[in-house]
Scaffold this active site. Sequence first.
Site, PDB file in Angstrom:
ATOM      1  N   LYS A 182       0.872  -1.167   0.000  1.00 12.91           N
ATOM      2  CA  LYS A 182       0.000   0.000   0.000  1.00 12.91           C
ATOM      3  C   LYS A 182       0.911   1.220   0.000  1.00 12.91           C
ATOM      4  O   LYS A 182       1.552   1.535   0.999  1.00 12.91           O
ATOM      5  CB  LYS A 182      -0.909  -0.005   1.235  1.00 12.91           C
ATOM      6  N   GLY A 239       4.595   3.681  11.038  1.00 11.34           N
ATOM      7  CA  GLY A 239       3.780   4.893  11.004  1.00 11.34           C
ATOM      8  C   GLY A 239       3.369   5.331  12.388  1.00 11.34           C
ATOM      9  O   GLY A 239       4.021   5.021  13.399  1.00 11.34           O
ATOM     10  N   SER A 240       2.250   6.036  12.453  1.00 10.77           N
ATOM     11  CA  SER A 240       1.803   6.647  13.698  1.00 10.77           C
ATOM     12  C   SER A 240       1.195   5.623  14.640  1.00 10.77           C
ATOM     13  O   SER A 240       0.726   4.553  14.227  1.00 10.77           O
ATOM     14  CB  SER A 240       0.765   7.732  13.403  1.00 10.77           C
ATOM     15  N   GLY A 243      -2.728   5.362  13.802  1.00 10.59           N
ATOM     16  CA  GLY A 243      -3.008   4.589  12.596  1.00 10.59           C
ATOM     17  C   GLY A 243      -2.617   3.139  12.745  1.00 10.59           C
ATOM     18  O   GLY A 243      -3.358   2.228  12.338  1.00 10.59           O
ATOM     19  N   GLY A 244      -1.458   2.889  13.345  1.00  7.74           N
ATOM     20  CA  GLY A 244      -1.005   1.519  13.539  1.00  7.74           C
ATOM     21  C   GLY A 244      -1.885   0.745  14.483  1.00  7.74           C
ATOM     22  O   GLY A 244      -2.183  -0.437  14.250  1.00  7.74           O
ATOM     23  N   GLU A 263       5.648  -0.779  13.644  1.00  7.24           N
ATOM     24  CA  GLU A 263       6.641   0.053  14.317  1.00  7.24           C
ATOM     25  C   GLU A 263       6.014   1.431  14.425  1.00  7.24           C
ATOM     26  O   GLU A 263       5.767   2.091  13.419  1.00  7.24           O
ATOM     27  CB  GLU A 263       7.941   0.056  13.512  1.00  7.24           C
ATOM     28  N   CYS A 300      12.031   7.883  13.473  1.00  8.70           N
ATOM     29  CA  CYS A 300      11.360   7.199  14.586  1.00  8.70           C
ATOM     30  C   CYS A 300      12.290   6.994  15.767  1.00  8.70           C
ATOM     31  O   CYS A 300      11.835   6.730  16.880  1.00  8.70           O
ATOM     32  CB  CYS A 300      10.779   5.861  14.116  1.00  8.70           C
ATOM     33  N   GLU A 389       5.053  11.401  21.938  1.00  9.90           N
ATOM     34  CA  GLU A 389       5.987  11.796  20.896  1.00  9.90           C
ATOM     35  C   GLU A 389       5.471  13.016  20.136  1.00  9.90           C
ATOM     36  O   GLU A 389       4.295  13.103  19.797  1.00  9.90           O
ATOM     37  CB  GLU A 389       6.186  10.639  19.914  1.00  9.90           C
TER      38      GLU A 389
END
Length: 507
Positions: A182, A239-240, A243-244, A263, A300, A389
């Site tokens: 994606k 990603g965030s 969202g994750g 992650e 990250c 974060e």
Amino acid sequence: MTFNPHGNHLIAGEWIAGDDTFDSSPAHGPTHAFSVGTVDLVDRACKAAEDTFDAYATTSRADRAAFLNAIADEIDARGDAITQIGTQETGLPEGRLQGERGRTVGQLRLFADHIVKGDYLDHRFDAAMPDRAPAPRPEIVMVQRPIGPVAVFGASNFPLAFSTAGGDTAAALAAGCPVVVKGHSAHPGTGEIVAEAIHAAIEKCAMPKGIFSLIQGGDRAVGQALVQHPLIKAVGFTGSLAGGRALFDLCAQRPEPIPFFGELGSVNPMFLMPEATKARGADLGRAWAGSLTMGAGQFCTNPGIAVVLDGADADAFVSAAAGALQEVAPQTMLTDGIAKAYCDGADRIKALNGVRPVVSAPSEGRTAAPALFETTAAEFKADPALHEEVFGPLGLVVRAASLDEMRDLASGFQGQLTATLHMDDGDMDAARSLRPVLERKAGRVLVNGFPTGVEVVDSMVHGGPYPASTNFGATSVGTLSIRRFLRPVSYQNMPEALLPEDAVKQN
């Protein structure tokens, strides 16, 4: 070399245009139109991946290694064009894109070497014992086998190393798993040209065309359809946290739950021991500022929090960091949305009780100016909002009253990708007390370094306890990451002619 994207999806070897399009949002240069992903394309790509799984899973390790090296060759052959479109879309400097391309092809070649060696298979053999009393023992062979089609989500902050042909894709293809990517809408042109490189390698090596597909753009329904498709057996995501976590929950709610290897970021705390701070506090402050602002802080592993004992040595550390940060001009961020989130995060930290601004310059548009704040350990422990974060060049200094308070503060951190000790020889006892705490909190514990910059080697762990990642036993960087897309299978009393090639006992 000029690259003009055609904007189509790549589904099992076929470039497909969509009915709807979206425009890219480059930091500079021309805008391009790209087809919007759909749920139907997800279904088509996943079915193609499943249809070719058996054929790809049974290819020899030597053939898969040649394929991975071919992808690396094809990416390098497009190097100038990748740098051109990548810098336009992300605003990252040419040197950063060139270095990231080197890392991308390097990890492809690393996996090629790794699978040829065969150690990752963890091959085990227990011979039959027909005369054993009171019951005979059968012959048992165990070997790691590929799990099936894998979904990979491109990352916003690494358009090459964590995206279309990045670490997740390389590990899955090395394991023998087809991949459906994606693409990230922040850099669709970069995704397209890398997909072209993979497609060229597939044709060059006569690999099944269904082993790779790229779906561009699309709304949340496309990502949700991908992780919930019954033919997908694992997901790689960078990603965030929000969202994750949403995708992780969808994977867990499936009729057949599957592993979600997410992650999700980290504040990556640093702990400055007293002797090190006394001897070189100013140097550490300046070095920290360099790490904080590298790539506009969009890593990250960005070390966003520094814990130091309160006093004159801490003052010198903070003063040096502030001076270095004030010399850094605002930097272009990856997207308008990331830039806005950074500004909102800095404003949120600034408004919290017990927080003192040290460096706070305005950020405008798609740029981010460095920011530095400080607070006490007591205030930090009392306010969970300080633990969150802020993605960008923002640092928070936490002043502890004692080593005991520093250790207590370390115990209160959530899971992290990294944790760092800055120490001198005289700090050994204090560091020895902290190390067991930090290794329970992070996947990588550093001494006298900065975590920005992740080595792609056998020994690397890029993961950690939740919320740094969704699987504390996994890594998304290094050769150990191939384990995410394998599962152990035992074969009992199976004739050698029926065994997979990798399960045959080696003489």
